[in-house]
Design a protein around this motif. Structure first.
Motif, PDB file in Angstrom:
ATOM      1  N   VAL A   1      -9.266  -0.665  -5.454  1.00  0.00           N
ATOM      2  CA  VAL A   1      -8.092  -1.254  -4.815  1.00  0.00           C
ATOM      3  C   VAL A   1      -7.176  -1.870  -5.863  1.00  0.00           C
ATOM      4  CG1 VAL A   1      -7.309  -2.989  -3.168  1.00  0.00           C
ATOM      5  CG2 VAL A   1      -9.349  -1.635  -2.666  1.00  0.00           C
ATOM      6  N   GLN A   2      -7.748  -2.515  -6.859  1.00  0.00           N
ATOM      7  CA  GLN A   2      -6.939  -3.111  -7.915  1.00  0.00           C
ATOM      8  C   GLN A   2      -6.150  -2.052  -8.667  1.00  0.00           C
ATOM      9  OE1 GLN A   2      -9.707  -5.374 -10.280  1.00  0.00           O
ATOM     10  NE2 GLN A   2     -10.172  -6.773  -8.591  1.00  0.00           N
ATOM     11  N   PHE A   3      -6.777  -0.902  -8.905  1.00  0.00           N
ATOM     12  CA  PHE A   3      -6.048   0.151  -9.606  1.00  0.00           C
ATOM     13  C   PHE A   3      -4.905   0.679  -8.738  1.00  0.00           C
ATOM     14  CE2 PHE A   3      -5.046   4.502 -10.706  1.00  0.00           C
ATOM     15  CZ  PHE A   3      -4.761   4.363 -12.064  1.00  0.00           C
ATOM     16  N   LEU A   4      -5.159   0.889  -7.436  1.00  0.00           N
ATOM     17  CA  LEU A   4      -4.091   1.349  -6.553  1.00  0.00           C
ATOM     18  C   LEU A   4      -2.950   0.343  -6.521  1.00  0.00           C
ATOM     19  CD1 LEU A   4      -6.077   2.884  -3.558  1.00  0.00           C
ATOM     20  CD2 LEU A   4      -4.763   4.095  -5.307  1.00  0.00           C
ATOM     21  N   ALA A   5      -3.275  -0.933  -6.546  1.00  0.00           N
ATOM     22  CA  ALA A   5      -2.235  -1.959  -6.554  1.00  0.00           C
ATOM     23  C   ALA A   5      -1.363  -1.838  -7.810  1.00  0.00           C
ATOM     24  CB  ALA A   5      -2.869  -3.349  -6.478  1.00  0.00           C
ATOM     25  N   SER A   6      -1.977  -1.437  -8.920  1.00  0.00           N
ATOM     26  CA  SER A   6      -1.203  -1.285 -10.149  1.00  0.00           C
ATOM     27  C   SER A   6      -0.341  -0.025 -10.128  1.00  0.00           C
ATOM     28  CB  SER A   6      -2.140  -1.237 -11.357  1.00  0.00           C
ATOM     29  OG  SER A   6      -2.853   0.010 -11.406  1.00  0.00           O
ATOM     30  N   ALA A   7      -0.699   0.953  -9.287  1.00  0.00           N
ATOM     31  CA  ALA A   7       0.036   2.212  -9.235  1.00  0.00           C
ATOM     32  C   ALA A   7       1.121   2.215  -8.170  1.00  0.00           C
ATOM     33  CB  ALA A   7      -0.933   3.366  -8.980  1.00  0.00           C
ATOM     34  N   LEU A   8       1.018   1.332  -7.178  1.00  0.00           N
ATOM     35  CA  LEU A   8       2.005   1.244  -6.108  1.00  0.00           C
ATOM     36  C   LEU A   8       3.045   0.185  -6.454  1.00  0.00           C
ATOM     37  CD1 LEU A   8      -0.390   1.577  -3.043  1.00  0.00           C
ATOM     38  CD2 LEU A   8       1.214   3.290  -3.905  1.00  0.00           C
ATOM     39  N   PRO A   9       4.169   0.157  -5.743  1.00  0.00           N
ATOM     40  CA  PRO A   9       5.224  -0.814  -6.063  1.00  0.00           C
ATOM     41  C   PRO A   9       4.696  -2.250  -6.078  1.00  0.00           C
ATOM     42  CG  PRO A   9       6.038   0.818  -4.521  1.00  0.00           C
ATOM     43  CD  PRO A   9       4.562   1.071  -4.662  1.00  0.00           C
ATOM     44  N   PRO A  10       5.172  -3.064  -7.000  1.00  0.00           N
ATOM     45  CA  PRO A  10       4.646  -4.428  -7.121  1.00  0.00           C
ATOM     46  C   PRO A  10       4.907  -5.310  -5.913  1.00  0.00           C
ATOM     47  CG  PRO A  10       6.549  -4.084  -8.570  1.00  0.00           C
ATOM     48  CD  PRO A  10       6.172  -2.745  -8.043  1.00  0.00           C
ATOM     49  N   ASP A  11       5.891  -4.942  -5.077  1.00  0.00           N
ATOM     50  CA  ASP A  11       6.177  -5.755  -3.905  1.00  0.00           C
ATOM     51  C   ASP A  11       5.422  -5.286  -2.659  1.00  0.00           C
ATOM     52  OD1 ASP A  11       7.516  -3.384  -3.608  1.00  0.00           O
ATOM     53  OD2 ASP A  11       9.423  -4.269  -2.966  1.00  0.00           O
ATOM     54  N   THR A  12       4.403  -4.401  -2.851  1.00  0.00           N
ATOM     55  CA  THR A  12       3.609  -3.943  -1.707  1.00  0.00           C
ATOM     56  C   THR A  12       2.908  -5.131  -1.048  1.00  0.00           C
ATOM     57  OG1 THR A  12       3.248  -1.803  -2.762  1.00  0.00           O
ATOM     58  CG2 THR A  12       1.738  -2.401  -0.992  1.00  0.00           C
ATOM     59  N   ASP A  13       2.953  -5.153   0.262  1.00  0.00           N
ATOM     60  CA  ASP A  13       2.339  -6.252   1.018  1.00  0.00           C
ATOM     61  C   ASP A  13       0.844  -6.324   0.691  1.00  0.00           C
ATOM     62  OD1 ASP A  13       1.292  -7.981   2.956  1.00  0.00           O
ATOM     63  OD2 ASP A  13       2.658  -7.273   4.514  1.00  0.00           O
ATOM     64  N   PRO A  14       0.334  -7.497   0.250  1.00  0.00           N
ATOM     65  CA  PRO A  14      -1.103  -7.636  -0.059  1.00  0.00           C
ATOM     66  C   PRO A  14      -1.998  -7.298   1.127  1.00  0.00           C
ATOM     67  CG  PRO A  14       0.123  -9.490  -0.921  1.00  0.00           C
ATOM     68  CD  PRO A  14       1.084  -8.723  -0.064  1.00  0.00           C
ATOM     69  N   ALA A  15      -1.479  -7.409   2.348  1.00  0.00           N
ATOM     70  CA  ALA A  15      -2.299  -7.089   3.523  1.00  0.00           C
ATOM     71  C   ALA A  15      -2.704  -5.614   3.540  1.00  0.00           C
ATOM     72  CB  ALA A  15      -1.545  -7.450   4.806  1.00  0.00           C
ATOM     73  N   PHE A  16      -1.865  -4.759   2.938  1.00  0.00           N
ATOM     74  CA  PHE A  16      -2.226  -3.338   2.861  1.00  0.00           C
ATOM     75  C   PHE A  16      -3.502  -3.144   2.051  1.00  0.00           C
ATOM     76  CE2 PHE A  16      -1.804   0.675   0.364  1.00  0.00           C
ATOM     77  CZ  PHE A  16      -2.080   1.553   1.400  1.00  0.00           C
ATOM     78  N   PHE A  17      -3.622  -3.873   0.961  1.00  0.00           N
ATOM     79  CA  PHE A  17      -4.798  -3.729   0.109  1.00  0.00           C
ATOM     80  C   PHE A  17      -6.044  -4.307   0.777  1.00  0.00           C
ATOM     81  CE2 PHE A  17      -1.145  -3.814  -2.820  1.00  0.00           C
ATOM     82  CZ  PHE A  17      -1.247  -2.488  -3.250  1.00  0.00           C
ATOM     83  N   GLU A  18      -5.852  -5.319   1.604  1.00  0.00           N
ATOM     84  CA  GLU A  18      -6.980  -5.815   2.385  1.00  0.00           C
ATOM     85  C   GLU A  18      -7.423  -4.762   3.399  1.00  0.00           C
ATOM     86  OE1 GLU A  18      -8.726  -8.566   1.724  1.00  0.00           O
ATOM     87  OE2 GLU A  18      -7.366  -8.577  -0.014  1.00  0.00           O
ATOM     88  N   HIS A  19      -6.464  -4.042   3.955  1.00  0.00           N
ATOM     89  CA  HIS A  19      -6.797  -2.940   4.867  1.00  0.00           C
ATOM     90  C   HIS A  19      -7.603  -1.869   4.139  1.00  0.00           C
ATOM     91  CE1 HIS A  19      -6.227  -0.278   8.349  1.00  0.00           C
ATOM     92  NE2 HIS A  19      -6.010   0.695   7.470  1.00  0.00           N
ATOM     93  N   LEU A  20      -7.197  -1.546   2.915  1.00  0.00           N
ATOM     94  CA  LEU A  20      -7.930  -0.536   2.150  1.00  0.00           C
ATOM     95  C   LEU A  20      -9.358  -0.975   1.867  1.00  0.00           C
ATOM     96  CD1 LEU A  20      -5.322   0.701  -0.505  1.00  0.00           C
ATOM     97  CD2 LEU A  20      -5.917   1.746   1.685  1.00  0.00           C
ATOM     98  N   ARG A  21      -9.554  -2.253   1.582  1.00  0.00           N
ATOM     99  CA  ARG A  21     -10.905  -2.753   1.292  1.00  0.00           C
ATOM    100  C   ARG A  21     -11.841  -2.577   2.483  1.00  0.00           C
ATOM    101  NH1 ARG A  21      -7.964  -6.459  -1.993  1.00  0.00           N
ATOM    102  NH2 ARG A  21      -8.844  -6.547  -4.122  1.00  0.00           N
ATOM    103  N   ALA A  22     -11.303  -2.570   3.672  1.00  0.00           N
ATOM    104  CA  ALA A  22     -12.138  -2.471   4.880  1.00  0.00           C
ATOM    105  C   ALA A  22     -12.372  -1.031   5.323  1.00  0.00           C
ATOM    106  CB  ALA A  22     -11.486  -3.261   6.012  1.00  0.00           C
ATOM    107  N   LEU A  23     -11.760  -0.081   4.636  1.00  0.00           N
ATOM    108  CA  LEU A  23     -11.851   1.316   5.076  1.00  0.00           C
ATOM    109  C   LEU A  23     -13.243   1.890   4.853  1.00  0.00           C
ATOM    110  CD1 LEU A  23      -8.577   3.039   3.829  1.00  0.00           C
ATOM    111  CD2 LEU A  23      -9.134   2.314   6.155  1.00  0.00           C
ATOM    112  N   ASP A  24     -13.678   2.712   5.801  1.00  0.00           N
ATOM    113  CA  ASP A  24     -14.828   3.595   5.629  1.00  0.00           C
ATOM    114  C   ASP A  24     -14.613   4.782   6.559  1.00  0.00           C
ATOM    115  OD1 ASP A  24     -15.519   2.813   8.223  1.00  0.00           O
ATOM    116  OD2 ASP A  24     -17.028   1.372   7.544  1.00  0.00           O
ATOM    117  N   CYS A  25     -15.611   5.633   6.679  1.00  0.00           N
ATOM    118  CA  CYS A  25     -15.466   6.828   7.514  1.00  0.00           C
ATOM    119  C   CYS A  25     -16.229   6.703   8.826  1.00  0.00           C
ATOM    120  CB  CYS A  25     -15.917   8.061   6.741  1.00  0.00           C
ATOM    121  SG  CYS A  25     -14.778   8.516   5.410  1.00  0.00           S
ATOM    122  N   SER A  26     -16.420   5.463   9.292  1.00  0.00           N
ATOM    123  CA  SER A  26     -17.173   5.265  10.538  1.00  0.00           C
ATOM    124  C   SER A  26     -16.433   5.803  11.752  1.00  0.00           C
ATOM    125  CB  SER A  26     -17.484   3.777  10.732  1.00  0.00           C
ATOM    126  OG  SER A  26     -16.287   3.017  10.784  1.00  0.00           O
TER     127      SER A  26
END
Length: 557
Positions: A77-102
């Protein structure tokens, strides 16, 4: 199944083995409030590889392993944050942390199935954001595996059922992951074994191997054998401290006297024989028979053969073409093989790596009945070696199986077919790149003799075709419909993962290999033909064809 609990987990792809645009689309879905929309994608190919009429579906085990281990870690997630625009909403990265294939469900062609253009290898459904992120890794896992399995199947068809095929391409493969994939799926496609030890450890592929030219050239023939007295191994060396017990229980009984040149009879009774001395005796007789001077065979090569025979008396093979097959490799091998035979051992074969393999094999078979193998053979050369009377039993193939030189990519695609239960269709100026809309089912129609008639795609909501019932279908690429009355109907897509859970254990690799061979035998000779084969038909149901026509006429939803 967590990757660390899976013995094959180290071979699983990681979540960031993907294209950046998957992450940018994920952000777009999330910002639009559509991350949880239910969507379905299909993974398929548009044309059969190598100019043939079939492909083999492969890679499903890797896909299931990847899905069940899928989780973005903090570093991801930290790497994706560095690759996406710096003003990306931090809530998006929290969403990514919770992702799985359930929430992901997968229907698939069983591994080793015959596959044809347009018929999904995988159907993947679940939350839109997640199943979008799966596109690139699933394509990576399926495309190359299916290409390799198909290439191996073609080589097996050329070689016939009786030749033993060995995959030996690890050193020529596209990196370690490509090497492991090639070794795994060449076995599924019909090869008998691989030189790749990791494929044996992780995937259960039978492994095989002998020796290289470096082993032969490392010997000069003037080496001084070690003094047997100096090789007396004290009993204490085998009695290492081990709280769990002796690691060498079979070696505790007595001291071991290693005799470098001595070999006991195979039956275990009788005195040891100096193998090197016995070989020299036999060499005189062999050279006399072949009309050679006893000084012609290379001493170093003979010493290498003796060393290998002492290490593997029950599996001795000779690599004959380091110096000269006729004047050196063959007489040296025969001398060692006969010396072994005198002790009750049977040499298993010889290997050839250069020259006219077919002619050499025939000449060698005229001297003794054994096997030959080679390391870089394409379809044309394999056809020569497989012809009746070739005298070649074992064929090792490296570059031509792992790199697929005739076609380096299968060209699989992963296309959206529905969102929220509504069909989606890609329209384009290129008709071949149009997609088939809607959630679908696939069936294989068979004749009364079990022959394959055609595959039919229909909307999932339609009742399945019935044996003995006339069915009107639209073959792809045809202007007119046709009717068919199948004697048997087989559903093609099997539910393998439902809401993230494996529905039932997947077949072993060996079972999938056997299934692949059964599948190939069901093809008609016209479809199995490798050059200018008859094309196998894939057709659409009337209802699916009507949907395609309607969406094409007014533009995709």
């Amino acid at each position: 199944m967590a990757a660390e609990q899976d013995p094959e987990g180290r071979a699983a792809a990681r979540p960031l083995l993907t294209d950046l645009y998957q992450a940018t689309m994920a952000l777009g879905y999330w910002r639009a409030g559509r991350a949880q929309d239910q969507a379905e994608f299909e993974l398929f190919f548009r044309q059969c590889p190598f100019g043939g009429a079939f492909a083999l579906a492969a890679g499903l085990r890797d896909c299931v392993r990847f899905l069940r281990a899928f989780r973005l870690r903090d570093a991801d997630v930290q790497f994706l944050a560095s690759a996406l625009p710096p003003d990306t909403d931090p809530a998006f990265f929290e969403h990514l942390r919770a992702l799985d294939c359930s929430g992901v469900t997968v229907r698939a062609l069983p591994e080793g199935s015959l596959a044809f253009p347009g018929v999904p290898l995988l159907q993947v459904s679940g939350p839109l954001l997640v199943v979008q992120l799966l596109e690139t890794p699933l394509l990576c896992l399926v495309s190359y595996a299916s290409l390799i399995a198909t290439n191996a199947a073609r080589l097996r068809l050329i070689a016939g059922p009786d030749k033993r095929l060995l995959e030996m391409g690890l050193r020529r493969a596209q990196g370690p992951d490509g090497g492991l994939t090639a070794s795994t799926y060449s076995y599924l496609g019909g090869f008998d074994a691989s030189s790749n030890v990791l494929a044996g450890q992780l995937r259960g592929v039978p492994v095989a191997g002998t020796l290289a030219h470096s082993f032969v050239t490392s010997f000069s023939g003037s080496e001084v054998p070690p003094d047997p007295v100096s090789t007396l191994v004290p009993l204490a060396a085998f009695q290492r401290a081990d709280p769990q017990g002796d690691p060498f229980p079979r070696r505790r009984s007595r001291q071991s006297l290693l005799s470098p040149q001595m070999l006991a009879p195979a039956a275990g009774q009788g005195s040891q024989v100096n193998l090197a001395a016995s070989v020299e005796t036999w060499l005189e007789r062999v050279c006399g028979h072949l009309g050679l001077g006893v000084q012609e065979p290379h001493r170093g090569e003979r010493a290498a053969f003796v060393a290998y025979a002492l290490a593997f008396p029950r599996a001795f093979q000779g690599l004959l073409d380091t110096y000269s097959v006729r004047r050196s490799g063959l007489p040296n091998f025969l001398a060692v093989a006969l010396a072994l035979q005198e002790l009750g051992y049977q040499a298993v074969g010889v290997r050839l790596d250069s020259g006219d393999l077919l002619q050499q094999a025939r000449e060698i078979r005229g001297v003794f009945r054994t096997a030959a193998a080679h390391n870089n053979i394409d379809e044309e050369e394999l056809a020569r070696l497989a012809q009746k009377g070739s005298e070649v039993n074992v064929i090792g193939i490296g570059t031509s199986v792992v790199t697929c030189p005739r076609q380096p990519s299968l060209g699989c695609v992963y296309k959206l077919v529905s969102v929220g239960g509504q069909p989606r269709m890609k329209l384009t100026e290129d008709p071949e790149k149009q997609t088939l809309p809607g959630s679908k089912a696939a069936f294989r129609l068979l004749g009364s003799d079990g022959s394959l008639l055609l595959d039919v795609l229909q909307l999932a909501e339609e009742p399945p075709p019935r044996a003995g019932q006339e069915l009107r279908v639209w073959p792809r690429g045809a202007r007119e419909s046709r009717t068919v009355r199948p004697a048997h109907v087989e559903p093609l897509l099997r539910l393998c993962v439902q809401q993230g859970q494996l529905c039932k254990p997947l077949p072993s690799l060996a079972e999938s290999r056997a299934f692949a061979q059964q599948s190939l035998h069901r093809l008609s000779p016209a479809h199995r033909r490798l050059e200018q084969p008859a094309l196998y038909q894939v057709a659409l149901s009337e209802k699916l064809q009507a949907l395609v026509d309607r969406l094409s006429a007014r533009g995709a939803l």
